[in-house]
Design an enzyme around this catalytic site. Sequence first.
Site, PDB file in Angstrom:
ATOM      1  N   ASP A 320       0.879  -1.061  -0.060  1.00  0.00           N
ATOM      2  CA  ASP A 320       0.051   0.050  -0.038  1.00  0.00           C
ATOM      3  C   ASP A 320       0.733   1.287  -0.046  1.00  0.00           C
ATOM      4  OD1 ASP A 320      -2.429   1.658   0.073  1.00  0.00           O
ATOM      5  OD2 ASP A 320      -2.522   1.502   2.364  1.00  0.00           O
ATOM      6  N   GLU A 323       2.233   5.081  -4.528  1.00  0.00           N
ATOM      7  CA  GLU A 323       2.134   5.733  -5.356  1.00  0.00           C
ATOM      8  C   GLU A 323       3.538   6.786  -5.618  1.00  0.00           C
ATOM      9  OE1 GLU A 323      -0.295   5.685  -3.226  1.00  0.00           O
ATOM     10  OE2 GLU A 323      -1.525   4.426  -4.397  1.00  0.00           O
ATOM     11  N   ASP A 433      -9.261   3.399  -2.179  1.00  0.00           N
ATOM     12  CA  ASP A 433     -10.081   3.699  -1.373  1.00  0.00           C
ATOM     13  C   ASP A 433     -11.666   4.201  -1.924  1.00  0.00           C
ATOM     14  OD1 ASP A 433      -8.117   3.269   0.428  1.00  0.00           O
ATOM     15  OD2 ASP A 433      -7.695   5.170   0.612  1.00  0.00           O
TER      16      ASP A 433
HETATM   17  C1  GLC Z   1      -4.886   3.417   2.578  1.00  0.00           C
HETATM   18  C2  GLC Z   1      -5.216   2.209   1.895  1.00  0.00           C
HETATM   19  C3  GLC Z   1      -6.534   1.461   2.877  1.00  0.00           C
HETATM   20  C4  GLC Z   1      -5.809   1.095   4.375  1.00  0.00           C
HETATM   21  C5  GLC Z   1      -5.350   2.520   4.762  1.00  0.00           C
HETATM   22  C6  GLC Z   1      -4.728   2.337   6.260  1.00  0.00           C
HETATM   23  O1  GLC Z   1      -5.876   4.404   2.702  1.00  0.00           O
HETATM   24  O2  GLC Z   1      -5.778   2.430   0.548  1.00  0.00           O
HETATM   25  O3  GLC Z   1      -6.914   0.416   2.122  1.00  0.00           O
HETATM   26  O4  GLC Z   1      -6.900   0.642   4.763  1.00  0.00           O
HETATM   27  O5  GLC Z   1      -4.549   2.981   4.082  1.00  0.00           O
HETATM   28  O6  GLC Z   1      -3.603   1.398   5.971  1.00  0.00           O
END
Ligand code: GLC
Length: 701
Positions: A320, A323, A433
Amino acid sequence: MIQKRIIGTPINTEAVVKVIEDGYRAWDKLMVTDKLPQMLSVCIDENKNQIVISYDMDKDDIVYGLGESMRGINKRGYIYHSLCADDPNHTEDKVSLYGAHNFLVVQGKENFGLFVDCPGKVIFDIGYTSSSKLEITCESKDANLYYLTGNTPMEIVKEFRELIGRSYIPPKWGMGFGQCRWSYMDENEVTAVADGYQNNGIPVDSIYLDIDYMEAYKDFTLHKERFPEFEDFVHKMKDRGIRLVPIIDAGVKIEKGYDVYEEGVSNDYFCKDEDGNDYVAGVWPGKVHFPDVLNSDVRKWFGQKYRFLTDKGIEGFWNDMNEPAIFYSEKHLKEVFEKIEEYKSKELDIEEFFAFTGMVAGLSNRHKDYETFYHNMDGQKIRHDLVHNLYGFNMTRAAGEALDKIEPHKRMLLFSRASYIGMHRYGGIWTGDNQSWWSHILLSMKQMVGLNMCGFLFVGSDIGGFGSNVTEDLALRFTQWGMFTPLMRNHSAAGTRRQEAYAFERTEDFKNMIRLRYFFLPYLYSEYMKAALRGDMYFRPLAWEFPDDKHATQVEDQLMIGENMMIAPVYTQNATGRYVYLPEEMKMYRFRSPMDVDVDILEKGHHYVECALNEVLVFVRQCSIIPCAGNAMSKEMKNTDTLDDKNLILLVNPNILNGEFKAVEYEMYSDDGFTKDYENPKNLRKITMRDGEILRGKRIN
Ligand code: GLC
């Protein structure tokens, strides 16, 4: 046929794997032949440092592709910026999401595909500025362009997929149902989720761990109070049939004594700022450095870190914030604070007031910040913004390559938020998200075709929606769509309403829908594997399957899954049915559970079809079979490991010609679901139905 044109001195993004020396002739020479579209031109603008590709579209031309992006399956009529962005508000006006997938296919008076392999910002203006103009602008003078021809979009896509290499194949358990939520704070809470599912008889294969499992959000650490016996816990859950899937974030916390940080600093493994110091940004752990995953040594180092968790029994990850997301950069934050100091001593006029609020709101994911740090791409210093779209790809590649070494014979689950074409070989993606909005069911459906075209087959959206509070009906309808996506994961943000399948009054309906996913899994898995191994599409637009049907090109809220199945999810609040278009006569199944179903034959044409909140529609094409699991309703079936794909129930739309039944066939792929022996001929078998077998009652209706 594929032709390549090299413009300037592009860096090798490694999006493409196939080298066909003979097939690649200088494109400029071919411009005079009629093999290229007559109206496609490429212009290199030295002054603006840009490449501009333009094409005059015919009024009926359709443009497919661009992977994860907003708007329709037909991308015409809008503008898209290929620029990986951490933006949690996927409203219709957005031009960038998390992925950068620069491949499109134009279908119409001429059929061709174009892949713009340029890792910086690329703008696709598809009839936005001028309705008949397709204009692609690379903000760089260096790019590799690939031009593909074929008779149909499908042919072009197959060529493209051969060019970019085979799509990632997950373990079968990765296609089971998964539950996630940001804020499962400790072992007890995760255990309660497992109980919630299993005590209610709802199958589940995985529970995801969000950032709360780590110590202070540091990658490759564990929170000792929350998960005191992590390894034991992983195995205990596995004994219950549930795999835990932890998150890994891109940024490495700056903290003296933290091994990942210390090793990264001493080996120069982090991205550098203009002065050659390790670049500092703020993300979940506070101040972080970004591992320079565009460098092969760094990839090896970072990838091996996953061993910390695989050694404890972990078999899957989600990557995660890659980007990479930047909540603030240290440098710009300082500038903002200085400006605030200045504002404090002033009487602000209204312009200054809005400049002030804009400045604070604009701290996160600011494009200017991407111009202030650098990569060492195996010896070559490159400013980040020029290769921005490669970061998530290479973080996931680091993991994928390492996991291949750590577990050479076992498939591991892996997916990412940011991506570029090429990453599809290492992992899947989720669409980031989204929100608990009805419109996001439809958006997710529309994204799937473009994603599959670009090689991303293992895809799915957060079921129920990530942000904002879901309602029971929305969660149920979302599940009825998500049950067909290869990645089927319910996920929500901390602070939002709970949305696990057992959190609502209609638990029984959620249970039936999730059981239906497992019921369809033999077909869904078979179609996934065939699509991956043959460069085919798992999700297909109706228009591709019924090319002579003019109306089919208009349908963007129904999808084909493989050749035989059509789905038409309900995505409107309070609706107890929907309009469906059938390009041919089909058999319609209205399922309430794997064993509770009505069946109807519907003629070609438009229909209004009832579909109550506890029902899901599945259409079976003529002369085809859909194999389903025989034990999807049994108590023993609690995950993919206990799913029986040998004793199948077949949904059959028979081939009856002049009242006489002809045999129908399905080519079924099945394997053990975790080793990598994909090409074994034993994995493929033909299922044939003749009249007599039907009488023996092997099928539902
Ligand atoms: C980002 C991710 C999401 C995750 C959050 C906390 O927003 O896209 O899926 O739950 O971070 O880690």
